[in-house]
Design a protein around this motif. Sequence first.
Motif, PDB file in Angstrom:
ATOM      1  N   LYS A 619      38.864  41.689  18.859  1.00 19.37           N
ATOM      2  CA  LYS A 619      39.276  41.558  20.118  1.00 19.37           C
ATOM      3  C   LYS A 619      38.664  41.816  21.139  1.00 19.37           C
ATOM      4  N   TYR A 620      39.056  41.449  22.478  1.00 20.11           N
ATOM      5  CA  TYR A 620      38.103  41.580  23.663  1.00 20.11           C
ATOM      6  C   TYR A 620      39.262  41.692  24.805  1.00 20.11           C
ATOM      7  N   GLY A 621      38.599  42.101  26.090  1.00 13.13           N
ATOM      8  CA  GLY A 621      39.416  41.973  27.373  1.00 13.13           C
ATOM      9  C   GLY A 621      39.090  41.249  28.254  1.00 13.13           C
ATOM     10  N   LEU A 622      40.025  40.615  28.936  1.00 13.57           N
ATOM     11  CA  LEU A 622      39.729  39.859  29.917  1.00 13.57           C
ATOM     12  C   LEU A 622      39.936  40.404  31.377  1.00 13.57           C
ATOM     13  N   THR A 623      41.007  41.178  31.577  1.00 15.93           N
ATOM     14  CA  THR A 623      41.594  41.895  32.780  1.00 15.93           C
ATOM     15  C   THR A 623      41.482  43.492  32.880  1.00 15.93           C
TER      16      THR A 623
END
Length: 691
Positions: A619-623
């Motif tokens: 998983k990773y975050g964009l905002t």
Amino acid sequence: MLLNKICIAGIFLYGCNAVAQQHTVQDSVKNTQLNEVMITATRNTRQLANLPLPGAVVDSATIARAGIARLNEILSEQTGLITVADFGGGEGLQMQGLDAAYTMIMIDGVPLAGRTAGTLDLSRITVGNIERIEIVKGASSALYGSEALAGVINIITKKPKPNTLKGVAAYRYASFKTHDANVTLNGGYKKLVASLFANHYINGGYDLNTSTPNKTVEPYVNTTIQPKLGYTINDKLNINGSFRYYNQLQDYKLYSSETNYSGKTEINEWNAQLKADHKWTDKSRAEYEIYTTNYRNGQYLNSPEGTPYENSFYNQWLIRPEIRTMYNLKKGIFTTGIGFNHESLNRTYFQSEAVFNSGYAYAQYDYNPGGRLNLLTGLRYDAHSKYRSQLSPKIAANYKVSEALSVKTSVGYGYKAPDFRQLYFNFTNSSQGYSVLGYNVVQEQLAALEAAGQITRLYDVNLGSPLKPESSINFNLGAYYKKKALKADINFFYNSINNLIDSRAVALTTTSQTIFSYINVNRVFTYGTELNAQYNITDNLRLQGGYQYLVAKDPDVINKIKHGEVFARDRNTLESFQLKRSDYFGLFNRSRHMANLKLYYTVPVWKTDLSLRAVYRSKYGLTDSNDSQGVLDKYDTFVKGYVLLHASVTQPLGKHFLLQGGANNLLNYTDPVNISNLPGRIAYLKLQYNF
């Protein structure tokens, strides 16, 4: 469609090995990666196993077996490399947790141009004539200067061979109405060698969100042509020349204010390289090289009535002469180089053409005192017309503990100069209410607006001193092990970047329009571990895998959290709460875990090559989804982790024909909201003829 149904059932059509200029099929499982060599890391040919720097080589057999068509596809399967989509559906490359703008991309040892928004689109490069891809990880500015802060990717294309007359023709059809055709001709007579490669690629585009009138990626067509010529004057002097031309035409559509606008985007790129290899003595030689490239990008939009709505252009030139010398000393190789860069850019939203001039010189000593130690030291000096001079050192060592085991370590300095966009951009979006001004034009523009009474607020941003280049310190520590059927390597890396260039609000106008510019704001660091292993279970069966653990954070954010200055909003209660240090996840668009697992098998009786490859990204975050002042924390909304599964079958048909079939993204994974560069399952069928 029919191809997708075939792949769902797990029945793959037989396929071709795309190794150009060969009439017979190699047993790729047994012969691949036995004697890997690399030039990019030191500018001299070195065995990859003994290299004191972290790196990898992807050979033509691996590319062929994968059954892919563009460079971004094969790089996305390598350990520690993440391809990230830009606004147009193209893809850049993230390495050791550093943005795509920090990796130098080269073809045959010379840099490509065309970073329209800081990212060079890798999907525009075909793999049909690639001999190998050399990947050097970690700061490489000691040899290559700016943009090599994270590392270097060098695409080495096939060279013409003497005393031969051969050719290859291949055609590949894939999902989304994709057509990919290659032709390679190779000839040599006495002292003259020549080759010609041509690729024509058509893609029908794809749409991940049918509720909107425009496609995620509109249809496009591109063509690549690359002739090469070589002549041996005598046993001490060779001259080689190459030319590469690329053209792409793509539909450009926009739906705004209930109006459908349509137009075209066109890319024209060419690069020319002329190099002479001169052997002075048995122990010394020189390379004289001149390289020129031009990248042009233009696009337009018209209303349904034909009225012009938008028109933009981008025109970049790079001219670079360089002289390199290599001296074989008693206990090592001493390499020197001197060169000059002339770079210019004229584009929409620039007041005038911008020009950079820079001279550079570098030296490197590859020291082998005998026995088990190899020591590599290097230093480069860059003198630039628009920013202060840079001195980039590096030192690396490899120690052979035993015949099977060696340890390696390196420390290097990397830097990235402010680009044309960060210095000279002058763009206003009235409908969205903002402007972006480059650092070298912002003060003049602000002064003019103040004089006209159009500024209501100036933010506390220091615009007095020149914009500094971003710089980094890179550290690697690793080990390499090879014994019998097992080969493995591990590398621990750490990067600390200073003077990070980022956009910041600098003023507010009387019409409530925010003005942004670029400034040196803070620092970031990344660290992690990479592990690669390969085990030949039998002569015809190989298992290969890789894993990366990555942490990428901003120390200024950590400090603010430590002092209780960062708050987030609970999305259920809408109440604010103070973040703890353990809540901080890190930089946006970085995954903590990445892995790949590959299985290759050759059926000896039929000489059939089978491959099954899985790529995982956590998983990773964009905002920032919970108003935590631009900080990505564990309470934010994340893009879920996913696995991509690729498979192919390759079968020779007689002496001259090869057939290949398979599918990439076999499980048909998509995320229309967050991942624009995953169109879904891509099934393909390819036929190749060697003559």
